[in-house]
Design a protein around this motif. Sequence first.
Motif, mmCIF file in Angstrom:
data_model
loop_
_atom_site.group_PDB
_atom_site.id
_atom_site.type_symbol
_atom_site.label_atom_id
_atom_site.label_comp_id
_atom_site.label_asym_id
_atom_site.label_seq_id
_atom_site.Cartn_x
_atom_site.Cartn_y
_atom_site.Cartn_z
ATOM 1 N N HIS A 35 0.822 -1.212 0.000
ATOM 2 C CA HIS A 35 0.000 0.000 0.000
ATOM 3 C C HIS A 35 0.855 1.260 0.000
ATOM 4 C CE1 HIS A 35 -4.261 -0.541 -0.009
ATOM 5 N NE2 HIS A 35 -4.259 -1.431 0.957
ATOM 6 N N THR A 36 0.380 2.268 -0.721
ATOM 7 C CA THR A 36 1.007 3.586 -0.764
ATOM 8 C C THR A 36 -0.007 4.636 -0.333
ATOM 9 O OG1 THR A 36 0.323 3.969 -3.052
ATOM 10 C CG2 THR A 36 2.463 2.860 -2.710
ATOM 11 N N TRP A 37 0.475 5.861 -0.201
ATOM 12 C CA TRP A 37 -0.444 6.952 0.112
ATOM 13 C C TRP A 37 -1.500 7.077 -0.982
ATOM 14 C CZ3 TRP A 37 -1.267 11.512 -2.704
ATOM 15 C CH2 TRP A 37 -2.113 12.435 -2.082
ATOM 16 N N ALA A 38 -1.087 6.932 -2.246
ATOM 17 C CA ALA A 38 -2.024 7.082 -3.359
ATOM 18 C C ALA A 38 -3.083 5.977 -3.341
ATOM 19 C CB ALA A 38 -1.268 7.081 -4.691
ATOM 20 N N SER A 39 -2.660 4.729 -3.148
ATOM 21 C CA SER A 39 -3.638 3.636 -3.152
ATOM 22 C C SER A 39 -4.583 3.753 -1.958
ATOM 23 C CB SER A 39 -2.935 2.271 -3.143
ATOM 24 O OG SER A 39 -2.212 2.053 -1.942
ATOM 25 N N TYR A 83 -2.513 0.886 5.526
ATOM 26 C CA TYR A 83 -1.385 1.688 5.027
ATOM 27 C C TYR A 83 -0.277 1.773 6.073
ATOM 28 C CZ TYR A 83 1.152 5.856 3.420
ATOM 29 O OH TYR A 83 2.117 6.746 3.033
ATOM 30 N N GLU A 84 -0.648 2.036 7.315
ATOM 31 C CA GLU A 84 0.360 2.120 8.368
ATOM 32 C C GLU A 84 1.032 0.765 8.588
ATOM 33 O OE1 GLU A 84 -1.337 3.911 11.839
ATOM 34 O OE2 GLU A 84 -1.560 5.866 10.867
ATOM 35 N N ALA A 85 0.268 -0.313 8.467
ATOM 36 C CA ALA A 85 0.853 -1.645 8.592
ATOM 37 C C ALA A 85 1.836 -1.907 7.460
ATOM 38 C CB ALA A 85 -0.240 -2.706 8.589
ATOM 39 N N ALA A 86 1.488 -1.480 6.249
ATOM 40 C CA ALA A 86 2.380 -1.683 5.101
ATOM 41 C C ALA A 86 3.683 -0.905 5.272
ATOM 42 C CB ALA A 86 1.672 -1.258 3.813
ATOM 43 N N LEU A 87 3.570 0.318 5.772
ATOM 44 C CA LEU A 87 4.785 1.108 6.007
ATOM 45 C C LEU A 87 5.681 0.437 7.046
ATOM 46 C CD1 LEU A 87 3.333 4.743 6.059
ATOM 47 C CD2 LEU A 87 4.677 3.673 4.239
ATOM 48 N N GLU A 88 5.077 -0.027 8.135
ATOM 49 C CA GLU A 88 5.863 -0.704 9.163
ATOM 50 C C GLU A 88 6.485 -1.986 8.613
ATOM 51 O OE1 GLU A 88 5.369 -2.628 13.658
ATOM 52 O OE2 GLU A 88 3.738 -1.438 12.782
ATOM 53 N N ASP A 142 5.090 9.804 6.106
ATOM 54 C CA ASP A 142 5.129 11.252 5.936
ATOM 55 C C ASP A 142 4.024 11.844 6.810
ATOM 56 O OD1 ASP A 142 4.447 13.879 5.004
ATOM 57 O OD2 ASP A 142 5.488 13.468 3.124
ATOM 58 N N PRO A 143 4.364 12.673 7.787
ATOM 59 C CA PRO A 143 3.332 13.214 8.691
ATOM 60 C C PRO A 143 2.209 13.943 7.971
ATOM 61 C CG PRO A 143 5.521 13.662 9.552
ATOM 62 C CD PRO A 143 5.712 13.137 8.158
ATOM 63 N N GLN A 144 2.535 14.643 6.878
ATOM 64 C CA GLN A 144 1.488 15.365 6.142
ATOM 65 C C GLN A 144 0.521 14.395 5.472
ATOM 66 O OE1 GLN A 144 3.720 18.057 3.567
ATOM 67 N NE2 GLN A 144 3.282 19.736 4.970
#
Length: 221
Positions: free
Chosen positions: A62-66, A101-106, A113-115
């Motif tokens: 997952h990305t921010w866009a997806s 998304y947060e799980a994918a980043l971890e 990205d905080p924003q």
Amino acid sequence: MNESNEVTRPVTVAVMGTHSTGKTTFLRRLEERLRRNRIEVTTVADLGYDALKAGLPILDRHTWASTTWIITRGISNELEAWLHADVVLIDRGVPDALGYYEAALEYRNRVPDPQHIKHLEDMVVGHSRHYDFVLRTVLDPEVPLGDTKPRDTDLKFRALADQRIEGVMNRLGIGHDTLTSTSHERALVDAMAYIGLRLSDPDLKIPWNDDPPPAAAAPAS
């Protein structure tokens, strides 16, 4: 906008949780009970497969866009469903996408990205206020992955998604009850009772999740 142009929101039931924890099964059973009571109901389905068909990464990619696509498409589908039913059942409400998304980043050892997170949080909080009855499934590692549709078989990511969805809902103050592998019957009874009360009196405020109502303010002296 004139009040006459506003859409009347139906009773909404949203279920969040990591994959293969009984969300779809629970909502199918609830839909069957509602239809037996001749209640008009529609279900807003999980968007993971649609995202994949559109060429967007899902699950641990997952990305921010997806994630933004899933949240905005989910909101759009839910708003459309408002027009066609007295009760709308939502298989993966919008907090779910942020948790994934947060799980994918971890999982990929990426720093968020905080924003981007703030933008997604604002959308999730803004729309979640339209959910009436909210459940979050709890992962039972002893329950195997289902085989009725394509599944991610990475158990580490499955557990991360479970943790992150819980974290998102608690962090953003999204009130909910939990749905375990053994509590479906109780949850069905609770949901049917809540929906019945709301349909009989749409303005009724009901503390459905066993939390006591706020204490009344003391009269001014």
